[in-house]
Design a protein around this motif. Structure first.
Motif, PDB file in Angstrom:
ATOM      1  N   MET A  93       0.833  -1.204   0.000  1.00 38.48           N
ATOM      2  CA  MET A  93       0.000   0.000   0.000  1.00 38.48           C
ATOM      3  C   MET A  93       0.867   1.253   0.000  1.00 38.48           C
ATOM      4  O   MET A  93       0.619   2.204  -0.752  1.00 38.48           O
ATOM      5  CB  MET A  93      -0.928   0.010   1.223  1.00 38.48           C
ATOM      6  CG  MET A  93      -2.016  -1.034   1.215  1.00 38.48           C
ATOM      7  SD  MET A  93      -2.993  -1.005   2.740  1.00 38.48           S
ATOM      8  CE  MET A  93      -3.652   0.667   2.700  1.00 38.48           C
ATOM      9  N   ALA A  94       1.904   1.244   0.859  1.00 37.95           N
ATOM     10  CA  ALA A  94       2.785   2.412   0.950  1.00 37.95           C
ATOM     11  C   ALA A  94       3.575   2.607  -0.332  1.00 37.95           C
ATOM     12  O   ALA A  94       3.743   3.738  -0.810  1.00 37.95           O
ATOM     13  CB  ALA A  94       3.738   2.242   2.134  1.00 37.95           C
ATOM     14  N   VAL A  95       4.062   1.503  -0.915  1.00 39.21           N
ATOM     15  CA  VAL A  95       4.819   1.594  -2.165  1.00 39.21           C
ATOM     16  C   VAL A  95       3.925   2.139  -3.277  1.00 39.21           C
ATOM     17  O   VAL A  95       4.342   2.990  -4.075  1.00 39.21           O
ATOM     18  CB  VAL A  95       5.378   0.212  -2.562  1.00 39.21           C
ATOM     19  CG1 VAL A  95       5.964   0.254  -3.969  1.00 39.21           C
ATOM     20  CG2 VAL A  95       6.448  -0.229  -1.567  1.00 39.21           C
ATOM     21  N   ALA A  96       2.689   1.650  -3.347  1.00 41.16           N
ATOM     22  CA  ALA A  96       1.757   2.118  -4.376  1.00 41.16           C
ATOM     23  C   ALA A  96       1.429   3.596  -4.199  1.00 41.16           C
ATOM     24  O   ALA A  96       1.348   4.342  -5.176  1.00 41.16           O
ATOM     25  CB  ALA A  96       0.476   1.294  -4.321  1.00 41.16           C
ATOM     26  N   ALA A  97       1.246   4.028  -2.951  1.00 41.54           N
ATOM     27  CA  ALA A  97       0.886   5.426  -2.688  1.00 41.54           C
ATOM     28  C   ALA A  97       2.043   6.384  -2.940  1.00 41.54           C
ATOM     29  O   ALA A  97       1.827   7.586  -3.160  1.00 41.54           O
ATOM     30  CB  ALA A  97       0.403   5.575  -1.245  1.00 41.54           C
ATOM     31  N   ALA A  98       3.276   5.864  -2.920  1.00 41.66           N
ATOM     32  CA  ALA A  98       4.449   6.725  -3.080  1.00 41.66           C
ATOM     33  C   ALA A  98       4.487   7.410  -4.437  1.00 41.66           C
ATOM     34  O   ALA A  98       4.909   8.564  -4.543  1.00 41.66           O
ATOM     35  CB  ALA A  98       5.725   5.911  -2.870  1.00 41.66           C
ATOM     36  N   GLY A  99       4.051   6.709  -5.495  1.00 43.33           N
ATOM     37  CA  GLY A  99       4.078   7.299  -6.832  1.00 43.33           C
ATOM     38  C   GLY A  99       3.172   8.511  -6.954  1.00 43.33           C
ATOM     39  O   GLY A  99       3.631   9.616  -7.281  1.00 43.33           O
ATOM     40  N   PRO A 100       1.854   8.349  -6.694  1.00 44.63           N
ATOM     41  CA  PRO A 100       0.966   9.515  -6.718  1.00 44.63           C
ATOM     42  C   PRO A 100       1.381  10.585  -5.712  1.00 44.63           C
ATOM     43  O   PRO A 100       1.251  11.788  -5.987  1.00 44.63           O
ATOM     44  CB  PRO A 100      -0.396   8.908  -6.348  1.00 44.63           C
ATOM     45  CG  PRO A 100      -0.301   7.480  -6.778  1.00 44.63           C
ATOM     46  CD  PRO A 100       1.114   7.088  -6.520  1.00 44.63           C
ATOM     47  N   GLY A 101       1.882  10.147  -4.548  1.00 42.59           N
ATOM     48  CA  GLY A 101       2.326  11.122  -3.556  1.00 42.59           C
ATOM     49  C   GLY A 101       3.454  11.985  -4.069  1.00 42.59           C
ATOM     50  O   GLY A 101       3.504  13.201  -3.821  1.00 42.59           O
ATOM     51  N   MET A 102       4.378  11.372  -4.817  1.00 41.35           N
ATOM     52  CA  MET A 102       5.480  12.127  -5.410  1.00 41.35           C
ATOM     53  C   MET A 102       4.954  13.145  -6.414  1.00 41.35           C
ATOM     54  O   MET A 102       5.431  14.289  -6.464  1.00 41.35           O
ATOM     55  CB  MET A 102       6.459  11.164  -6.090  1.00 41.35           C
ATOM     56  CG  MET A 102       7.559  11.846  -6.895  1.00 41.35           C
ATOM     57  SD  MET A 102       8.626  12.920  -5.889  1.00 41.35           S
ATOM     58  CE  MET A 102       9.649  11.668  -5.098  1.00 41.35           C
ATOM     59  N   ASN A 103       3.983  12.759  -7.234  1.00 37.60           N
ATOM     60  CA  ASN A 103       3.423  13.692  -8.214  1.00 37.60           C
ATOM     61  C   ASN A 103       2.754  14.888  -7.550  1.00 37.60           C
ATOM     62  O   ASN A 103       2.892  16.027  -8.009  1.00 37.60           O
ATOM     63  CB  ASN A 103       2.430  12.977  -9.125  1.00 37.60           C
ATOM     64  CG  ASN A 103       3.082  11.978 -10.042  1.00 37.60           C
ATOM     65  OD1 ASN A 103       2.724  10.810 -10.083  1.00 37.60           O
ATOM     66  ND2 ASN A 103       4.088  12.406 -10.806  1.00 37.60           N
TER      67      ASN A 103
END
Length: 229
Positions: A93-103
């Protein structure tokens, strides 16, 4: 023709930065949570070539643009091994959220920078060049759209991994099996948008929140400009 070339010169770097940082963020998050797979595969790199998917980055969007379809594509996913994560369920979940979070973080940073630049220009009795304002606007828009689009709970988008972690374990196992259908679902989405253009599902689902967040970032830029002017 000239305007098209100028727009392409603005859009392409914005898109490359947004996609590369998105993918590298997945790898950073995985590494921090115990999985060094992306590092071992040399994918924690800002070199765009390492993230190019010949089909998804070049062939599909090129063909769609050529034949007048909705331009759609993807980068090569950063490899993540859930078994090597300290907590596979919540780690994914955290790895998946990291991408949109970076954007979203990139869009926020761009809003602050454009506010600072606008303030300095005003203090010097000038204004930001139109090309610079256009570039910042598109950069914020692309990052915002990419973040929200990837949060859709459709395999294999990031949102599907987040949803999988939130589901009860019994349901999560069945949801995990759907991940194998991810590419099929993507092509179904592309085909549906092409065959039924009047449905405008993107404008009706993703575009309203994208515009709302865009207004938020514009407000940040204006607040920074006023504070420094």
């Amino acid at each position: 023709m000239t305007e098209t070339l100028i727009l392409a010169a603005i859009l392409i770097p914005c898109l490359i930065i947004a996609i590369v940082f998105h993918e590298v963020a997945h790898g950073w998050a995985a590494l921090a949570l115990g999985d060094p797979t992306a590092k071992e595969k040399r994918r924690l790199s800002f070199n765009p070539v390492r993230h190019v998917d010949p089909v998804g980055t070049l062939l599909v969007p090129g063909a769609l643009a050529l034949f007048g379809g909705p331009v759609f594509g993807w980068a090569k996913p950063v490899p993540v091994n859930p078994r090597r994560l300290d907590n596979p369920r919540y780690g994914m979940m955290a790895v998946a959220a990291a991408g949109p979070g970076m954007n979203i973080a990139l869009a926020f940073l761009a809003a602050i920078i454009v506010g600072i630049a606008a303030a300095f220009a005003t203090n010097w009795g000038s204004s930001l060049p139109e090309w610079a304002l256009t570039a910042f606007t598109y950069f914020i828009l692309i990052n915002t759209f990419l973040a929200l689009f990837n949060l859709l709970p459709i395999p294999p988008f990031d949102g599907s991994h987040i949803l999988g972690g939130l589901l009860p374990r019994k349901w999560a196992r069945h949801w995990q099996k759907l991940q194998a259908l991810g590419m099929t679902l993507i092509f179904v989405i592309i085909a549906a948008a092409w065959i039924f253009p009047d449905a405008r599902w993107i404008e009706r689902t993703i575009w309203p929140p994208v515009m709302w967040i865009m207004e938020f970032f514009v407000g940040i830029a204006q607040s920074v400009e006023l504070a420094l002017s």
